[in-house]
Design a protein around this motif. Structure first.
Motif, short mmCIF file in Angstrom:
data_model
loop_
_atom_site.label_atom_id
_atom_site.label_comp_id
_atom_site.label_asym_id
_atom_site.label_seq_id
_atom_site.Cartn_x
_atom_site.Cartn_y
_atom_site.Cartn_z
N ASP A 129 0.70 -1.03 -0.28
CA ASP A 129 0.67 0.02 0.27
C ASP A 129 1.22 1.52 0.47
O ASP A 129 1.54 1.28 0.75
CB ASP A 129 -0.95 0.45 1.17
CG ASP A 129 -2.07 1.24 1.17
OD1 ASP A 129 -2.17 1.97 -0.35
OD2 ASP A 129 -2.18 1.59 2.07
N HIS A 148 0.47 5.39 0.89
CA HIS A 148 -0.29 6.80 0.61
C HIS A 148 0.41 8.22 0.27
O HIS A 148 1.62 7.69 1.15
CB HIS A 148 -0.80 7.40 1.35
CG HIS A 148 -2.25 6.23 2.20
ND1 HIS A 148 -3.68 6.59 1.66
CD2 HIS A 148 -2.45 5.14 2.31
CE1 HIS A 148 -4.11 5.62 1.86
NE2 HIS A 148 -3.28 4.67 2.23
N HIS A 152 -2.69 -1.42 6.24
CA HIS A 152 -3.51 -2.01 4.77
C HIS A 152 -2.79 -2.44 3.84
O HIS A 152 -3.41 -3.64 3.49
CB HIS A 152 -3.87 -1.01 3.97
CG HIS A 152 -5.06 0.49 4.67
ND1 HIS A 152 -4.90 2.05 4.07
CD2 HIS A 152 -5.52 0.46 5.82
CE1 HIS A 152 -5.62 2.74 4.90
NE2 HIS A 152 -6.03 1.79 5.86
#
Ligand code: MG
Length: 165
Positions: free
Chosen positions: A12, A14, A47
């Motif tokens: 993941d 971000h 995540h």
């Protein structure tokens, strides 16, 4: 009754921006005002862990079950999503053997948080801490991660599954 072993892998990423919070493995990181940009609490480590668990169980990605278009998951505590994923595994007779996680982040250095994050994940997962590894690396100042524009995590897991045949 047989027991088989299944591996799972999750990734993941971000974006990071001024303001907001940085939470990793359920632990709030003192990140000098830089926070994760996300629909949920932006816990990139959890995540990736959820995706590894789901993948190991032969299921779909986290976004399929907890879509970021759903207001239910706005600001969601990712540890609660992790609880739900572990429930999905139990329904499929899957148990978690171990977790091996890496976080890619230029700053702050995560070494002082490593044990706290490991203990946080282990207690939530019902595992002994030695079954959970949390590592961190910078991106050597290269590319968007190296410039502090984002944070990423890679997680692999081993599951055991009881099967009928
Ligand atoms: Mg995410």
């Amino acid at each position: 009754m047989n027991v088989i072993f299944r591996t799972g892998f999750g990734f993941d990423v971000h974006r990071l921006a001024e303001g907001g919070k940085m939470i990793l493995g359920g632990v709030t990181i003192n990140s000098a005002g830089v926070g994760t940009v996300a629909h949920s609490d932006g816990d990139v480590l959890v995540h990736a862990l959820c995706d590894a668990l789901l993948g190991g169980a032969g299921l779909a990605d986290i976004g399929t079950y907890f879509p970021d278009t759903d207001p239910t998951f706005s600001g969601a505590d990712s540890m609660v999503l992790l609880d739900q994923v572990m429930g999905m595994l139990r329904e499929r007779a899957c148990s978690l053997v171990n977790v091996d996680a890496t976080v890619v982040l230029e700053r702050p250095k995560l070494s002082e948080y490593r044990e706290e994050i490991r203990d946080s994940l282990a207690s939530r997962l019902g595992l002994k801490p030695e079954r959970v590894a949390v590592k961190a690396t910078t991106h050597e100042r290269m590319g968007p991660f190296g410039k502090g524009e984002g944070i990423a995590s890679y997680v692999s897991v081993m599951l055991s599954q009881r099967t009928a045949g």
